[in-house]
Design a protein around this motif. Structure first.
Motif, mmCIF file in Angstrom:
data_model
loop_
_atom_site.group_PDB
_atom_site.id
_atom_site.type_symbol
_atom_site.label_atom_id
_atom_site.label_comp_id
_atom_site.label_asym_id
_atom_site.label_seq_id
_atom_site.Cartn_x
_atom_site.Cartn_y
_atom_site.Cartn_z
ATOM 1 N N GLU A 4 2.327 -2.773 33.785
ATOM 2 C CA GLU A 4 3.650 -3.418 33.853
ATOM 3 C C GLU A 4 3.769 -4.356 34.865
ATOM 4 O O GLU A 4 4.494 -5.501 34.516
ATOM 5 C CB GLU A 4 4.573 -2.188 33.686
ATOM 6 N N ASN A 5 3.467 -4.180 35.896
ATOM 7 C CA ASN A 5 3.422 -5.019 37.065
ATOM 8 C C ASN A 5 2.966 -6.301 36.834
ATOM 9 O O ASN A 5 3.296 -7.486 37.388
ATOM 10 C CB ASN A 5 3.160 -4.348 38.337
ATOM 11 N N ALA A 6 1.531 -6.405 36.233
ATOM 12 C CA ALA A 6 0.766 -7.532 36.003
ATOM 13 C C ALA A 6 1.458 -8.183 34.926
ATOM 14 O O ALA A 6 1.363 -9.379 35.216
ATOM 15 C CB ALA A 6 -0.879 -6.774 35.420
ATOM 16 N N VAL A 7 2.020 -7.608 33.971
ATOM 17 C CA VAL A 7 2.814 -8.283 32.963
ATOM 18 C C VAL A 7 3.833 -8.942 33.458
ATOM 19 O O VAL A 7 4.049 -10.079 33.151
ATOM 20 C CB VAL A 7 3.072 -7.404 31.642
ATOM 21 N N ARG A 8 4.628 -8.307 34.207
ATOM 22 C CA ARG A 8 5.998 -9.054 34.824
ATOM 23 C C ARG A 8 5.502 -10.128 35.687
ATOM 24 O O ARG A 8 5.995 -10.995 35.875
ATOM 25 C CB ARG A 8 6.593 -7.973 35.797
ATOM 26 N N PHE A 9 4.540 -9.703 36.719
ATOM 27 C CA PHE A 9 3.886 -10.930 37.361
ATOM 28 C C PHE A 9 3.394 -11.980 36.587
ATOM 29 O O PHE A 9 3.763 -13.250 37.073
ATOM 30 C CB PHE A 9 2.795 -10.532 38.192
ATOM 31 N N PHE A 10 2.910 -11.904 35.709
ATOM 32 C CA PHE A 10 2.370 -13.019 34.653
ATOM 33 C C PHE A 10 3.826 -13.844 34.187
ATOM 34 O O PHE A 10 3.724 -15.083 33.821
ATOM 35 C CB PHE A 10 1.516 -12.520 33.705
ATOM 36 N N GLN A 11 4.447 -12.963 33.509
ATOM 37 C CA GLN A 11 5.671 -13.503 33.014
ATOM 38 C C GLN A 11 6.490 -14.387 33.990
ATOM 39 O O GLN A 11 7.247 -15.476 33.532
ATOM 40 C CB GLN A 11 6.540 -12.465 32.430
ATOM 41 N N GLU A 12 6.847 -13.765 35.152
ATOM 42 C CA GLU A 12 7.727 -14.603 36.196
ATOM 43 C C GLU A 12 6.930 -15.744 36.592
ATOM 44 O O GLU A 12 7.740 -16.540 37.156
ATOM 45 C CB GLU A 12 7.755 -13.816 37.210
ATOM 46 N N GLY A 13 5.606 -16.136 36.383
ATOM 47 C CA GLY A 13 4.979 -17.382 36.934
ATOM 48 C C GLY A 13 5.352 -18.388 36.075
ATOM 49 O O GLY A 13 5.230 -19.478 36.251
ATOM 50 N N GLY A 14 5.850 -18.048 34.925
ATOM 51 C CA GLY A 14 6.264 -19.151 34.082
ATOM 52 C C GLY A 14 5.032 -19.768 33.313
ATOM 53 O O GLY A 14 3.777 -19.279 33.056
ATOM 54 N N PRO A 15 5.272 -20.893 32.430
ATOM 55 C CA PRO A 15 4.185 -21.554 31.695
ATOM 56 C C PRO A 15 2.924 -22.124 32.228
ATOM 57 O O PRO A 15 1.966 -22.127 31.658
ATOM 58 C CB PRO A 15 4.964 -22.826 31.016
ATOM 59 N N TRP A 16 3.111 -22.199 33.567
ATOM 60 C CA TRP A 16 1.753 -22.591 34.109
ATOM 61 C C TRP A 16 0.606 -21.607 34.404
ATOM 62 O O TRP A 16 -0.507 -21.873 34.898
ATOM 63 C CB TRP A 16 1.944 -23.170 35.709
#
Length: 216
Positions: A4-16
């Motif tokens: 869950e933390n990894a997914v949130r980290f990825f999503q928060e990073g945006g399209p880049w």
């Protein structure tokens, strides 16, 4: 929790984050392909030399040449080039040159695509930095019209999100650089083993030549 933390980290990073992820998977595919290729070459070369060395030691150059012609290994082809030259010239320098030429032909194949891994690692790092810069630009643009009381909180949150791309770029780049170094080392060991085999063959040929001259 970790997922869950990894997914949130990825999503928060945006399209880049997506280009960096694609770069990482392309680099990983190259690493896997190169590893198994070099592992196969190492195994085949080792077996070919184990078969050829007794023939060469006994002066059975004809049998060694026949074996080399039927071998698809780099080691077999290199030794075959040396034996072929030995049948045409008794000069040790000519034999060494023939084997060196054969080895030089194989070098590009051994190193093929490996440099791309380092390039992809560098690109991942740069993409992370670019994503962070673009995120900061968007963040400062957004707070320019925000309420003064919310600016500090909004800026802090935006910078945290923007830094995710730099972190992810490094997460992708570091393993790729380590793999690149490992593959370079493995390629070097393959080349060194072939060079050593070449030296051993030349030494054996010298001994055979000396022995034949004494018997004559």
């Amino acid at each position: 929790m970790v997922v869950e933390n990894a997914v949130r980290f990825f999503q928060e990073g945006g399209p880049w984050m997506w280009p960096i992820l694609i770069i990482f998977f392309v680099g990983l595919a190259l690493v896997i392909e190169r590893f198994f290729f070099l592992q196969s070459i190492t195994s085949k070369n080792r077996k070919a030399w184990a078969d050829l060395f007794p023939m060469l030691s006994k002066g059975q150059l004809k049998q060694a040449l026949e074996y080399s012609k039927g071998s698809d290994t780099y080691m077999g082809q290199m030794v075959g080039a040396g034996v072929t030259r030995a049948n045409l010239s008794r000069r040790v320098e000519d034999i060494e040159l023939a084997m060196e030429e054969s080895l030089m032909e194989f070098m590009p194949r051994l190193e093929q695509r490996t440099p791309y891994i380092a390039t992809l690692a560098n690109i991942a790092t740069l993409m992370g930095l670019l994503g962070t810069i673009m995120g900061l630009i968007e963040a400062f643009s957004a707070i320019s019209s925000a309420d003064p009381a919310q600016k500090a909180e909004l800026l802090s949150s935006s910078i945290s999100v923007a830094m995710n791309t730099t972190a992810f770029g490094l997460i992708a780049a570091i393993p790729l650089m380590l793999a690149f170094t490992f593959l370079q080392s493995k390629t070097g060991r393959v080349v060194e083993s072939m060079e050593m085999a070449s030296i051993k063959f030349v030494n054996i040929y010298r001994q055979l030549t000396i022995a034949s001259e004494k018997n004559a």
